[in-house]
Design a protein around this motif. Structure first.
Motif, PDB file in Angstrom:
ATOM      1  N   GLU A  91      81.091   8.874  49.462  1.00  0.00           N
ATOM      2  CA  GLU A  91      82.415   8.859  50.088  1.00  0.00           C
ATOM      3  C   GLU A  91      82.557  10.018  51.074  1.00  0.00           C
ATOM      4  OE1 GLU A  91      84.949   8.831  46.639  1.00  0.00           O
ATOM      5  OE2 GLU A  91      85.001   6.629  46.567  1.00  0.00           O
ATOM      6  N   GLY A  92      82.027  11.187  50.693  1.00  0.00           N
ATOM      7  CA  GLY A  92      82.057  12.346  51.596  1.00  0.00           C
ATOM      8  C   GLY A  92      81.245  12.076  52.858  1.00  0.00           C
ATOM      9  N   LEU A  93      80.062  11.507  52.694  1.00  0.00           N
ATOM     10  CA  LEU A  93      79.226  11.185  53.854  1.00  0.00           C
ATOM     11  C   LEU A  93      79.894  10.130  54.741  1.00  0.00           C
ATOM     12  CD1 LEU A  93      75.706  11.098  52.162  1.00  0.00           C
ATOM     13  CD2 LEU A  93      76.573  12.826  53.763  1.00  0.00           C
ATOM     14  N   THR A  94      80.579   9.172  54.116  1.00  0.00           N
ATOM     15  CA  THR A  94      81.296   8.137  54.873  1.00  0.00           C
ATOM     16  C   THR A  94      82.405   8.763  55.708  1.00  0.00           C
ATOM     17  OG1 THR A  94      80.788   6.502  53.176  1.00  0.00           O
ATOM     18  CG2 THR A  94      82.601   5.984  54.666  1.00  0.00           C
ATOM     19  N   GLU A  95      83.124   9.712  55.140  1.00  0.00           N
ATOM     20  CA  GLU A  95      84.174  10.411  55.892  1.00  0.00           C
ATOM     21  C   GLU A  95      83.575  11.184  57.070  1.00  0.00           C
ATOM     22  OE1 GLU A  95      86.720  12.802  53.399  1.00  0.00           O
ATOM     23  OE2 GLU A  95      87.015  11.130  52.007  1.00  0.00           O
ATOM     24  N   GLU A  96      82.447  11.867  56.831  1.00  0.00           N
ATOM     25  CA  GLU A  96      81.791  12.594  57.919  1.00  0.00           C
ATOM     26  C   GLU A  96      81.352  11.632  59.021  1.00  0.00           C
ATOM     27  OE1 GLU A  96      78.628  15.227  56.711  1.00  0.00           O
ATOM     28  OE2 GLU A  96      79.818  15.961  55.022  1.00  0.00           O
ATOM     29  N   ALA A  97      80.780  10.508  58.656  1.00  0.00           N
ATOM     30  CA  ALA A  97      80.342   9.528  59.645  1.00  0.00           C
ATOM     31  C   ALA A  97      81.540   8.986  60.427  1.00  0.00           C
ATOM     32  CB  ALA A  97      79.583   8.393  58.969  1.00  0.00           C
ATOM     33  N   ALA A  98      82.666   8.789  59.756  1.00  0.00           N
ATOM     34  CA  ALA A  98      83.869   8.307  60.438  1.00  0.00           C
ATOM     35  C   ALA A  98      84.363   9.347  61.442  1.00  0.00           C
ATOM     36  CB  ALA A  98      84.951   7.970  59.420  1.00  0.00           C
ATOM     37  N   THR A  99      84.315  10.610  61.085  1.00  0.00           N
ATOM     38  CA  THR A  99      84.731  11.680  61.997  1.00  0.00           C
ATOM     39  C   THR A  99      83.821  11.727  63.214  1.00  0.00           C
ATOM     40  OG1 THR A  99      85.589  12.950  60.133  1.00  0.00           O
ATOM     41  CG2 THR A  99      85.164  14.168  62.173  1.00  0.00           C
ATOM     42  N   ILE A 100      82.533  11.645  63.003  1.00  0.00           N
ATOM     43  CA  ILE A 100      81.567  11.656  64.120  1.00  0.00           C
ATOM     44  C   ILE A 100      81.792  10.440  65.008  1.00  0.00           C
ATOM     45  CG2 ILE A 100      79.114  11.434  64.680  1.00  0.00           C
ATOM     46  CD1 ILE A 100      78.580  13.129  62.125  1.00  0.00           C
ATOM     47  N   THR A 101      81.983   9.277  64.398  1.00  0.00           N
ATOM     48  CA  THR A 101      82.222   8.049  65.162  1.00  0.00           C
ATOM     49  C   THR A 101      83.477   8.181  66.006  1.00  0.00           C
ATOM     50  OG1 THR A 101      81.158   6.732  63.453  1.00  0.00           O
ATOM     51  CG2 THR A 101      82.589   5.553  64.968  1.00  0.00           C
ATOM     52  N   THR A 103      84.936  10.958  67.074  1.00  0.00           N
ATOM     53  CA  THR A 103      84.715  11.959  68.126  1.00  0.00           C
ATOM     54  C   THR A 103      83.898  11.365  69.263  1.00  0.00           C
ATOM     55  OG1 THR A 103      84.794  13.721  66.473  1.00  0.00           O
ATOM     56  CG2 THR A 103      83.780  14.257  68.590  1.00  0.00           C
ATOM     57  N   LEU A 104      82.842  10.638  68.928  1.00  0.00           N
ATOM     58  CA  LEU A 104      82.015  10.012  69.970  1.00  0.00           C
ATOM     59  C   LEU A 104      82.804   8.970  70.747  1.00  0.00           C
ATOM     60  CD1 LEU A 104      78.597   9.617  68.151  1.00  0.00           C
ATOM     61  CD2 LEU A 104      79.120  11.158  70.045  1.00  0.00           C
ATOM     62  N   ALA A 105      83.617   8.206  70.068  1.00  0.00           N
ATOM     63  CA  ALA A 105      84.413   7.179  70.740  1.00  0.00           C
ATOM     64  C   ALA A 105      85.409   7.822  71.692  1.00  0.00           C
ATOM     65  CB  ALA A 105      85.129   6.320  69.712  1.00  0.00           C
ATOM     66  N   GLN A 106      86.020   8.911  71.271  1.00  0.00           N
ATOM     67  CA  GLN A 106      86.969   9.605  72.150  1.00  0.00           C
ATOM     68  C   GLN A 106      86.256  10.194  73.359  1.00  0.00           C
ATOM     69  OE1 GLN A 106      89.046  12.479  69.763  1.00  0.00           O
ATOM     70  NE2 GLN A 106      90.081  10.900  68.550  1.00  0.00           N
ATOM     71  N   THR A 107      85.082  10.729  73.154  1.00  0.00           N
ATOM     72  CA  THR A 107      84.322  11.327  74.254  1.00  0.00           C
ATOM     73  C   THR A 107      83.930  10.257  75.260  1.00  0.00           C
ATOM     74  OG1 THR A 107      83.458  13.023  72.772  1.00  0.00           O
ATOM     75  CG2 THR A 107      82.247  12.652  74.817  1.00  0.00           C
TER      76      THR A 107
END
Length: 125
Positions: A91-101, A103-107
């Motif tokens: 679940e922690g890794l999923t949250e991190e992946a969601a944050t990265i996703t 951030t990349l989408a916003q960029t």
């Protein structure tokens, strides 16, 4: 059998000796019938008791089977105990992946943003 014995008696004996013999015979038949009745009652009580004993034995067997399966259940629970830790980590890794996703989408959607450039050391395929 008792009814045949009673049926073999004279209906209304007139002779006092015959009447006395019939009375004694009927007393003996009554005692025999009482004995048979007691035997039947004893058999019924035995049948009732064995029925109760069978039910208790089936219950005992079920408890014994559950007790034998208890060790397997404990082993299963021991093997799955680490699942809770693994789920929390995933679940922690999923949250991190969601944050990265995110951030990349916003960029990538920001006006004037450029796609990332390949690293010079590693040319594109």
């Amino acid at each position: 059998m008792a009814s045949r014995l009673v049926g073999a008696e004279p209906d209304e004996p007139q002779d006092p000796v015959v009447a006395d013999l019939v009375a004694r015979r009927r007393t003996a038949l009554d005692k025999g019938l009482q004995s048979v009745t007691r035997r039947i009652e004893a058999l019924e009580a035995y049948a009732d008791q064995t029925s109760v004993a069978d039910a208790h034995y089936r219950e005992f067997e079920q408890i014994q089977q559950l007790a034998e399966d208890h060790d397997r259940l404990l082993n299963f629970l021991a093997r799955t105990a680490s699942d809770q830790l693994a789920v929390a980590e995933l679940e922690g890794l999923t949250e991190e992946a969601a944050t990265i996703t995110s951030t990349l989408a916003q960029t990538l959607t920001r006006p004037g943003s450029r796609p990332p450039q390949p690293c010079p050391r590693f040319p594109p395929h």
